[in-house]
Structures are given as structure tokens and as C-alpha cells.
Design a protein around this motif. Structure first.
Motif, PDB file in Angstrom:
ATOM      1  N   MET A   1       0.842  -1.196   0.000  1.00 19.84           N
ATOM      2  CA  MET A   1       0.000   0.000   0.000  1.00 19.84           C
ATOM      3  C   MET A   1       0.877   1.246   0.000  1.00 19.84           C
ATOM      4  N   ILE A   2       0.526   2.207  -0.857  1.00 22.04           N
ATOM      5  CA  ILE A   2       1.224   3.489  -0.896  1.00 22.04           C
ATOM      6  C   ILE A   2       0.254   4.589  -0.493  1.00 22.04           C
ATOM      7  N   ASN A   3       0.650   5.366   0.489  1.00 24.29           N
ATOM      8  CA  ASN A   3      -0.076   6.580   0.838  1.00 24.29           C
ATOM      9  C   ASN A   3       0.675   7.716   0.147  1.00 24.29           C
ATOM     10  N   THR A   4       0.189   8.123  -1.027  1.00 18.92           N
ATOM     11  CA  THR A   4       0.929   9.095  -1.834  1.00 18.92           C
ATOM     12  C   THR A   4       0.946  10.476  -1.190  1.00 18.92           C
ATOM     13  N   ALA A   5      -0.114  10.812  -0.442  1.00 20.18           N
ATOM     14  CA  ALA A   5      -0.166  12.127   0.188  1.00 20.18           C
ATOM     15  C   ALA A   5       0.907  12.253   1.266  1.00 20.18           C
ATOM     16  N   GLU A   6       1.150  11.156   2.001  1.00 19.30           N
ATOM     17  CA  GLU A   6       2.137  11.184   3.085  1.00 19.30           C
ATOM     18  C   GLU A   6       3.495  10.634   2.675  1.00 19.30           C
ATOM     19  N   HIS A   7       3.569  10.136   1.412  1.00 16.57           N
ATOM     20  CA  HIS A   7       4.834   9.600   0.899  1.00 16.57           C
ATOM     21  C   HIS A   7       5.319   8.416   1.744  1.00 16.57           C
ATOM     22  N   ARG A   8       4.410   7.500   2.070  1.00 16.72           N
ATOM     23  CA  ARG A   8       4.742   6.336   2.892  1.00 16.72           C
ATOM     24  C   ARG A   8       4.318   5.057   2.184  1.00 16.72           C
ATOM     25  N   VAL A   9       5.114   4.000   2.374  1.00 18.78           N
ATOM     26  CA  VAL A   9       4.854   2.711   1.738  1.00 18.78           C
ATOM     27  C   VAL A   9       4.805   1.627   2.807  1.00 18.78           C
ATOM     28  N   PHE A  10       3.824   0.730   2.681  1.00 18.72           N
ATOM     29  CA  PHE A  10       3.688  -0.369   3.630  1.00 18.72           C
ATOM     30  C   PHE A  10       3.558  -1.689   2.875  1.00 18.72           C
ATOM     31  N   ARG A  11       4.125  -2.752   3.455  1.00 22.63           N
ATOM     32  CA  ARG A  11       3.898  -4.099   2.946  1.00 22.63           C
ATOM     33  C   ARG A  11       3.488  -4.985   4.104  1.00 22.63           C
ATOM     34  N   ASP A  12       2.308  -5.559   3.966  1.00 26.98           N
ATOM     35  CA  ASP A  12       1.746  -6.393   5.026  1.00 26.98           C
ATOM     36  C   ASP A  12       1.753  -5.644   6.365  1.00 26.98           C
ATOM     37  N   GLY A  13       1.470  -4.346   6.289  1.00 27.17           N
ATOM     38  CA  GLY A  13       1.373  -3.536   7.499  1.00 27.17           C
ATOM     39  C   GLY A  13       2.680  -2.966   7.999  1.00 27.17           C
ATOM     40  N   GLN A  14       3.806  -3.430   7.447  1.00 21.84           N
ATOM     41  CA  GLN A  14       5.106  -2.917   7.881  1.00 21.84           C
ATOM     42  C   GLN A  14       5.573  -1.807   6.942  1.00 21.84           C
ATOM     43  N   GLU A  15       6.038  -0.720   7.524  1.00 22.17           N
ATOM     44  CA  GLU A  15       6.470   0.411   6.696  1.00 22.17           C
ATOM     45  C   GLU A  15       7.818   0.126   6.048  1.00 22.17           C
ATOM     46  N   LEU A  16       7.907   0.453   4.754  1.00 25.71           N
ATOM     47  CA  LEU A  16       9.153   0.314   4.009  1.00 25.71           C
ATOM     48  C   LEU A  16       9.814   1.684   3.903  1.00 25.71           C
ATOM     49  N   HIS A  17      11.131   1.679   3.856  1.00 34.44           N
ATOM     50  CA  HIS A  17      11.866   2.939   3.706  1.00 34.44           C
ATOM     51  C   HIS A  17      12.536   2.928   2.335  1.00 34.44           C
ATOM     52  N   LEU A  18      11.929   3.651   1.404  1.00 34.72           N
ATOM     53  CA  LEU A  18      12.399   3.686   0.025  1.00 34.72           C
ATOM     54  C   LEU A  18      13.041   5.030  -0.286  1.00 34.72           C
ATOM     55  N   GLY A  19      14.043   4.991  -1.164  1.00 33.56           N
ATOM     56  CA  GLY A  19      14.598   6.227  -1.690  1.00 33.56           C
ATOM     57  C   GLY A  19      13.580   6.877  -2.611  1.00 33.56           C
ATOM     58  N   PRO A  20      13.754   8.168  -2.943  1.00 31.47           N
ATOM     59  CA  PRO A  20      12.777   8.867  -3.782  1.00 31.47           C
ATOM     60  C   PRO A  20      12.583   8.227  -5.160  1.00 31.47           C
ATOM     61  N   THR A  21      13.657   7.708  -5.758  1.00 34.49           N
ATOM     62  CA  THR A  21      13.526   7.085  -7.074  1.00 34.49           C
ATOM     63  C   THR A  21      12.761   5.769  -6.976  1.00 34.49           C
ATOM     64  N   GLU A  22      13.065   4.978  -5.952  1.00 33.95           N
ATOM     65  CA  GLU A  22      12.358   3.713  -5.768  1.00 33.95           C
ATOM     66  C   GLU A  22      10.875   3.966  -5.474  1.00 33.95           C
ATOM     67  N   PHE A  23      10.592   5.043  -4.733  1.00 34.01           N
ATOM     68  CA  PHE A  23       9.197   5.400  -4.457  1.00 34.01           C
ATOM     69  C   PHE A  23       8.463   5.725  -5.759  1.00 34.01           C
ATOM     70  N   ARG A  24       9.094   6.498  -6.622  1.00 35.55           N
ATOM     71  CA  ARG A  24       8.455   6.865  -7.892  1.00 35.55           C
ATOM     72  C   ARG A  24       8.275   5.643  -8.789  1.00 35.55           C
ATOM     73  N   LEU A  25       9.252   4.741  -8.786  1.00 36.18           N
ATOM     74  CA  LEU A  25       9.125   3.507  -9.573  1.00 36.18           C
ATOM     75  C   LEU A  25       7.940   2.680  -9.094  1.00 36.18           C
ATOM     76  N   LEU A  26       7.868   2.470  -7.784  1.00 28.43           N
ATOM     77  CA  LEU A  26       6.787   1.651  -7.243  1.00 28.43           C
ATOM     78  C   LEU A  26       5.428   2.292  -7.513  1.00 28.43           C
ATOM     79  N   THR A  27       5.352   3.611  -7.379  1.00 28.20           N
ATOM     80  CA  THR A  27       4.100   4.306  -7.664  1.00 28.20           C
ATOM     81  C   THR A  27       3.681   4.100  -9.116  1.00 28.20           C
ATOM     82  N   THR A  28       4.641   4.196 -10.023  1.00 32.07           N
ATOM     83  CA  THR A  28       4.359   3.979 -11.444  1.00 32.07           C
ATOM     84  C   THR A  28       3.805   2.583 -11.676  1.00 32.07           C
ATOM     85  N   PHE A  29       4.446   1.575 -11.099  1.00 33.79           N
ATOM     86  CA  PHE A  29       3.975   0.199 -11.258  1.00 33.79           C
ATOM     87  C   PHE A  29       2.577   0.017 -10.671  1.00 33.79           C
TER      88      PHE A  29
END
Length: 228
Positions: A139-167
Motif C-alpha cells: 500500500m502506498i499513501n501518496t499524500a504522506e509519501h509512505r509505503v507499507f507491505r503487510d502492514g510494515q512500513e518500508l523505507h524507500l529512496g525517492p527514485t524507488e518510491f516513484r518507480l513503485l508508484t508507477t507500477f
């Protein structure tokens, strides 16, 4: 994340310039084509987020361009807003039945047209309007710029965040390296295509590290990458 891109297909320079000016003022990345053939080429190569398509074009009509776009696997998901001076109901119906997602009659209100554009983009680029994205246990919360997998928050770099959002905006779609470069890094920045592989590797590592779950990103040999 790069701004949503809009392909303007209009052969009359004054009309095209007004559209381009207003779109750029709204912050959109604008592509331009003055013929149907050029529009088809740009749609395939650059994968715009939305197409503003004039009905009356030289050689290949807007209706035919729309038909070809909607019959091709790589372009059928791109929203098409048909713009036409034809105001009869039969023309509107024909445009919509050909596959256009919306139909706007000239002369039109620029404010209304921009609202219609945002409505279509909300469907294909939900991240651009701050909506949450979900795919499987990610799950991506785009407004807060946060990513979670199975409830655990992931710490992504800005480029990885944009890649995942695109996918996650278009699960199942296969993105070529060049398309990802345009979408994630931007058309005006030169980056070697191998850089995409490096950041995909980092994204995969982050997605697996959180829970030990399977890698959701698929490599499509000779084509690129896809989510799911």
C-alpha cells in the motif's frame, strides 16, 4: 514523480497553442502532434497519460486515430478526450462508440476542459491527486509519501518510491526501460537505461526485506518490467 503527460493532437496552430499554454499553466507535461500518424507514433513511444484528440485532422481522421488507439494493446488504456466542432448527438455517439472516453464540443470552456482532464487522470494517475494505491499486500499513501507491505512500513529512496508508484498505478502493464526513464526521471534528463535496472534491484530488495514475501516485480525478457 513526473507530472502527468498530455498529448495534444491538433493541426490548427492557434487552437493547439491555446491548449498547450493552458495545460502547461496547470503543470502538465505536454506533447504535440499535428497529424494522426504522428499522434499514433507518439502514443506508442511516449505512452502519455491522456490524449486530447481533434476530430478533423489531415489524412487520418481523429475518429480513425481513436479507433486504432483503442484497438492496440499498448495504447487502449490511455484516456482519449475527443474535441470536435460536430455538436450533433449522432456525432457524439459515434465518437464515444469508437472508444473516446469523453467528447467536448468547440467552442469549449477551458475551465471545464481542465476539469474533464483531471477527472480522466484521476482514473489512470491516482497518485497525482494524492490517492492511496494498493496492490496485494503493498500500500502506498501518496499524500504522506509512505509505503507499507503487510502492514510494515518500508523505507524507500525517492527514485524507488516513484518507480513503485508507477507500477502500482497500472498493475500488469509492461514498462520498457525507456518508458520508465521518461516517467520516473523525466524526458529532459539523460540517464543511462541500465540505471533503471539498478533502482529496480533496490526496490525489489526493499520489498522482500520487510516480510520475506515474494518479489512482486516481474522481469519480461526483451520488454521490461511489470508488477504482478
Amino acid at each position: 514523480m513526473t507530472q502527468p503527460s498530455v498529448l495534444v493532437v491538433e493541426d490548427e496552430a492557434p487552437q493547439r497553442e491555446v491548449l498547450v499554454y493552458n495545460l502547461e499553466a496547470e503543470g502538465f507535461d505536454v506533447l504535440q502532434a499535428t497529424s494522426g500518424d504522428a499522434a499514433l507514433d507518439l502514443a506508442r513511444e511516449d505512452a502519455p497519460d491522456l490524449i486530447l484528440l481533434d476530430w478533423m485532422l489531415p489524412e487520418v481522421s481523429g475518429i480513425e486515430v481513436c479507433r486504432r488507439l483503442k484497438s492496440a494493446a499498448d495504447t487502449r488504456a490511455i484516456p482519449v478526450i475527443m474535441i470536435s466542432a460536430r455538436s450533433e448527438e449522432v456525432d457524439r455517439v459515434r465518437g464515444l462508440e469508437t472508444g473516446a472516453d469523453d467528447y467536448v464540443v468547440k467552442p469549449y470552456s477551458v475551465v471545464e476542459l481542465m476539469a474533464r482532464i483531471r477527472t480522466q487522470l484521476r482514473r489512470v494517475r491516482p497518485a497525482s491527486v494524492g490517492e492511496k494505491l494498493e496492490f496485494g499486500d503493498v500500500m502506498i499513501n501518496t499524500a504522506e509519501h509512505r509505503v507499507f507491505r503487510d502492514g510494515q512500513e518500508l523505507h524507500l529512496g525517492p527514485t524507488e518510491f516513484r518507480l513503485l508508484t508507477t507500477f502500482m498505478e497500472r498493475p500488469g502493464r509492461v514498462w520498457s526501460r525507456d518508458q520508465l526513464l521518461d516517467r520516473v526521471w523525466g524526458r529532459d534528463i539523460y540517464v543511462d537505461s541500465r540505471t533503471v535496472d539498478v533502482h529496480i534491484g533496490r526496490l525489489r530488495k526493499a520489498l522482500r526485506a520487510a516480510t520475506g514475501a515474494d518479489d512482486p516485480i516481474r522481469t519480461v525478457r526483451g520488454a521490461g518490467y511489470s508488477l504482478g
